[in-house]
Design a protein around this motif. Structure first.
Motif, PDB file in Angstrom:
ATOM      1  N   ARG A 288      24.850 -19.944   8.415  1.00  0.00           N
ATOM      2  CA  ARG A 288      26.177 -19.902   9.033  1.00  0.00           C
ATOM      3  C   ARG A 288      27.100 -18.950   8.273  1.00  0.00           C
ATOM      4  NH1 ARG A 288      29.996 -25.192  10.381  1.00  0.00           N
ATOM      5  NH2 ARG A 288      31.679 -24.034  11.450  1.00  0.00           N
ATOM      6  N   TRP A 289      27.820 -18.153   9.041  1.00  0.00           N
ATOM      7  CA  TRP A 289      28.759 -17.192   8.464  1.00  0.00           C
ATOM      8  C   TRP A 289      29.931 -17.894   7.784  1.00  0.00           C
ATOM      9  CZ3 TRP A 289      30.123 -12.831   6.541  1.00  0.00           C
ATOM     10  CH2 TRP A 289      31.448 -12.393   6.576  1.00  0.00           C
ATOM     11  N   VAL A 290      30.301 -17.397   6.611  1.00  0.00           N
ATOM     12  CA  VAL A 290      31.455 -17.906   5.866  1.00  0.00           C
ATOM     13  C   VAL A 290      32.457 -16.766   5.747  1.00  0.00           C
ATOM     14  CG1 VAL A 290      32.265 -18.951   3.730  1.00  0.00           C
ATOM     15  CG2 VAL A 290      29.952 -19.432   4.559  1.00  0.00           C
ATOM     16  N   ASP A 291      33.668 -16.980   6.192  1.00  0.00           N
ATOM     17  CA  ASP A 291      34.682 -15.935   6.207  1.00  0.00           C
ATOM     18  C   ASP A 291      35.133 -15.617   4.780  1.00  0.00           C
ATOM     19  OD1 ASP A 291      36.346 -14.097   7.358  1.00  0.00           O
ATOM     20  OD2 ASP A 291      37.973 -15.514   7.714  1.00  0.00           O
ATOM     21  N   PRO A 292      34.957 -14.358   4.306  1.00  0.00           N
ATOM     22  CA  PRO A 292      35.322 -14.039   2.928  1.00  0.00           C
ATOM     23  C   PRO A 292      36.804 -13.719   2.767  1.00  0.00           C
ATOM     24  CG  PRO A 292      34.408 -12.099   3.957  1.00  0.00           C
ATOM     25  CD  PRO A 292      34.337 -13.204   4.990  1.00  0.00           C
TER      26      PRO A 292
ATOM     27  N   GLY B  32      22.349 -13.790   6.707  1.00  0.00           N
ATOM     28  CA  GLY B  32      23.006 -14.143   7.955  1.00  0.00           C
ATOM     29  C   GLY B  32      22.160 -13.867   9.183  1.00  0.00           C
ATOM     30  N   HIS B  33      22.800 -13.893  10.329  1.00  0.00           N
ATOM     31  CA  HIS B  33      22.120 -13.664  11.609  1.00  0.00           C
ATOM     32  C   HIS B  33      22.225 -12.179  11.945  1.00  0.00           C
ATOM     33  CE1 HIS B  33      20.340 -14.746  15.402  1.00  0.00           C
ATOM     34  NE2 HIS B  33      21.321 -14.163  16.076  1.00  0.00           N
ATOM     35  N   VAL B  34      21.315 -11.397  11.398  1.00  0.00           N
ATOM     36  CA  VAL B  34      21.296  -9.959  11.600  1.00  0.00           C
ATOM     37  C   VAL B  34      19.861  -9.510  11.870  1.00  0.00           C
ATOM     38  CG1 VAL B  34      23.396  -9.434  10.315  1.00  0.00           C
ATOM     39  CG2 VAL B  34      21.245  -9.655   9.089  1.00  0.00           C
ATOM     40  N   ARG B  35      19.626  -8.204  11.822  1.00  0.00           N
ATOM     41  CA  ARG B  35      18.295  -7.680  12.153  1.00  0.00           C
ATOM     42  C   ARG B  35      17.362  -7.801  10.947  1.00  0.00           C
ATOM     43  NH1 ARG B  35      19.401  -1.776  14.246  1.00  0.00           N
ATOM     44  NH2 ARG B  35      20.467  -1.743  12.237  1.00  0.00           N
ATOM     45  N   ASN B  36      16.921  -8.992  10.663  1.00  0.00           N
ATOM     46  CA  ASN B  36      16.083  -9.253   9.489  1.00  0.00           C
ATOM     47  C   ASN B  36      14.623  -8.947   9.803  1.00  0.00           C
ATOM     48  OD1 ASN B  36      18.266 -11.762   9.708  1.00  0.00           O
ATOM     49  ND2 ASN B  36      18.295 -10.681   7.764  1.00  0.00           N
ATOM     50  N   ALA B  37      14.336  -7.680  10.030  1.00  0.00           N
ATOM     51  CA  ALA B  37      12.982  -7.234  10.331  1.00  0.00           C
ATOM     52  C   ALA B  37      12.648  -6.030   9.454  1.00  0.00           C
ATOM     53  CB  ALA B  37      12.862  -6.887  11.810  1.00  0.00           C
ATOM     54  N   CYS B  38      11.426  -5.536   9.564  1.00  0.00           N
ATOM     55  CA  CYS B  38      10.968  -4.486   8.650  1.00  0.00           C
ATOM     56  C   CYS B  38      11.548  -3.109   8.946  1.00  0.00           C
ATOM     57  CB  CYS B  38       9.444  -4.404   8.675  1.00  0.00           C
ATOM     58  SG  CYS B  38       8.606  -5.897   8.059  1.00  0.00           S
ATOM     59  N   ARG B  39      11.734  -2.757  10.209  1.00  0.00           N
ATOM     60  CA  ARG B  39      12.130  -1.392  10.570  1.00  0.00           C
ATOM     61  C   ARG B  39      13.628  -1.097  10.535  1.00  0.00           C
ATOM     62  NH1 ARG B  39       8.356   3.037  11.300  1.00  0.00           N
ATOM     63  NH2 ARG B  39       6.412   1.954  10.781  1.00  0.00           N
TER      64      ARG B  39
ATOM     65  N   SER C 125      27.577 -11.561   8.999  1.00  0.00           N
ATOM     66  CA  SER C 125      26.990 -12.874   8.774  1.00  0.00           C
ATOM     67  C   SER C 125      26.159 -12.952   7.518  1.00  0.00           C
ATOM     68  CB  SER C 125      26.142 -13.244   9.982  1.00  0.00           C
ATOM     69  OG  SER C 125      25.255 -12.224  10.275  1.00  0.00           O
ATOM     70  N   THR C 126      26.286 -11.964   6.583  1.00  0.00           N
ATOM     71  CA  THR C 126      25.463 -12.008   5.392  1.00  0.00           C
ATOM     72  C   THR C 126      26.314 -12.087   4.144  1.00  0.00           C
ATOM     73  OG1 THR C 126      25.400  -9.641   5.286  1.00  0.00           O
ATOM     74  CG2 THR C 126      23.614 -10.721   6.470  1.00  0.00           C
ATOM     75  N   ALA C 127      25.808 -12.819   3.113  1.00  0.00           N
ATOM     76  CA  ALA C 127      26.541 -12.903   1.864  1.00  0.00           C
ATOM     77  C   ALA C 127      25.677 -13.444   0.765  1.00  0.00           C
ATOM     78  CB  ALA C 127      27.764 -13.805   2.038  1.00  0.00           C
TER      79      ALA C 127
END
Length: 334
Positions: free
Chosen positions: A222-226, A297-304, A57-59
């Motif tokens: 929102r995820w965009v299919d590459p 995207g919708h991922v683990r967007n945290a510090c650790r 989900s990231t780009a």
């Protein structure tokens, strides 16, 4: 391209492919191959793993970064078939007397905890990426499970090129990121430095607090299919158009609330950032490199959280970096 598609089908991860087996064994942390050799090692066969925290989900778009560079004189986005140009004549970093860091960098001095125990109050399992995301943590003081490590370093306030309003370039691998930091007399950050700058002195799970917020930092887009054949296309215009289509990144500093208590911006979300591993991981693709922060995207967007499933030669359309530097130990005499 067939290898990528097979990998993505096996993983079921929004057309995200597996990293190919490493062709050779890279040296330990201090070694920095030249950018040309790193570029050759990273061909159109480089790819992604579904287990990554910075997953499907990231780009980020190199093309949009180009438009920003035209206005702000920012280095152009990096493309997979080119090595970034290093300015060997860059002036040394200047640090004023009485200060520990140069302008544009924040000074961080703290005893880092390598293993911190937190309590998650609201978590979800993200099936496409095979990861668990915590949306809200307890505000109680976390428990340190290992001896603390004293740190004293400087870190760029923004993602490379460390300029407000500039789009961070993408499609850059670990070795190129090392070289670009070295060209301005800096280096990549170690994982523990990146984490400490993100958590701040109160060791928060997110740079801005305890509750995940896509209104504060740039993620959960929102995820965009590459189309991977276009992402790695030899035709510059074809690639540029695809990167622009995929892009959901924002210029550095556009989200002013996305800042840690140390004054470091955009650490979580926007683009994933290369870092030096705190220790080697022989069984991982990333034996001495790491990716921090997740992207937009919708991922683990945290510090650790850390992504170790991509080899250092890997390039992709959501990966960038920032630089660090050892702090001046005696500011009064610098």
């Amino acid at each position: 391209m067939n290898t990528w598609l097979l990998g993505s089908c096996l993983l079921g991860c929004a057309a995200r492919p597996l990293d190919p087996p490493a062709a050779d064994v890279r040296p330990a942390l201090p070694a920095v191959p030249n950018a040309t050799s790193a570029s050759t090692a990273t061909s159109a066969s480089t790819a992604t793993s579904a287990s990554t925290a910075t997953s499907a989900s990231t780009a980020t778009s190199a093309s949009t970064a180009t438009s920003a560079s035209a206005v702000l004189d920012v280095p152009p986005p990096l493309v997979p078939r080119e090595s970034p140009q290093v300015d060997a004549g860059a002036p040394p970093v200047q640090v004023k007397v009485g200060q520990a860091c140069p302008a544009g960098m924040q000074h961080v001095r703290f005893d880092h905890c390598p293993k911190l125990a937190r309590r998650c109050l609201d978590k979800e399992y993200d099936k496409p990426n095979h990861i668990t995301i915590c949306n809200r943590f307890a505000t109680s003081k976390p428990e340190c499970k290992e001896p603390r490590v004293p740190l004293d370093f400087c870190i760029d306030e923004y993602e490379y090129p460390n300029r407000v309003g500039a789009k961070p370039p993408v499609m850059v691998n670990f070795f190129e990121a090392q070289n670009l930091c070295g060209a301005v007399h800096k280096r990549l950050c170690y994982e523990r430095e990146w984490v400490t700058a993100c958590e701040g002195p109160e060791e928060k799970p997110f740079p801005y607090g305890y509750v995940r917020s896509s209104k504060t930092c740039n993620f959960d887009n929102r995820w965009v299919d590459p189309h991977l054949s276009r992402v790695y296309s030899e035709d510059a215009e074809v690639q540029r158009a695809e990167l622009e289509r995929l892009d959901r990144s924002v210029p550095s500093g556009q989200m002013p609330g996305c800042v840690s208590d140390y004054g470091v911006h955009d650490l979580t979300g926007n683009v994933d950032e290369w870092a030096l591993a705190d220790h080697e991981r022989p069984r991982e693709h990333a034996k001495f490199s790491a990716l921090k922060g997740g992207a937009w995207g919708h991922v683990r967007n945290a510090c650790r959280p850390v992504t170790t499933s991509h080899a250092p030669e890997f390039r992709y359309y959501f990966i960038g970096f920032r630089c660090c530097l050892d702090a001046v130990t005696n500011p009064a005499s610098n």
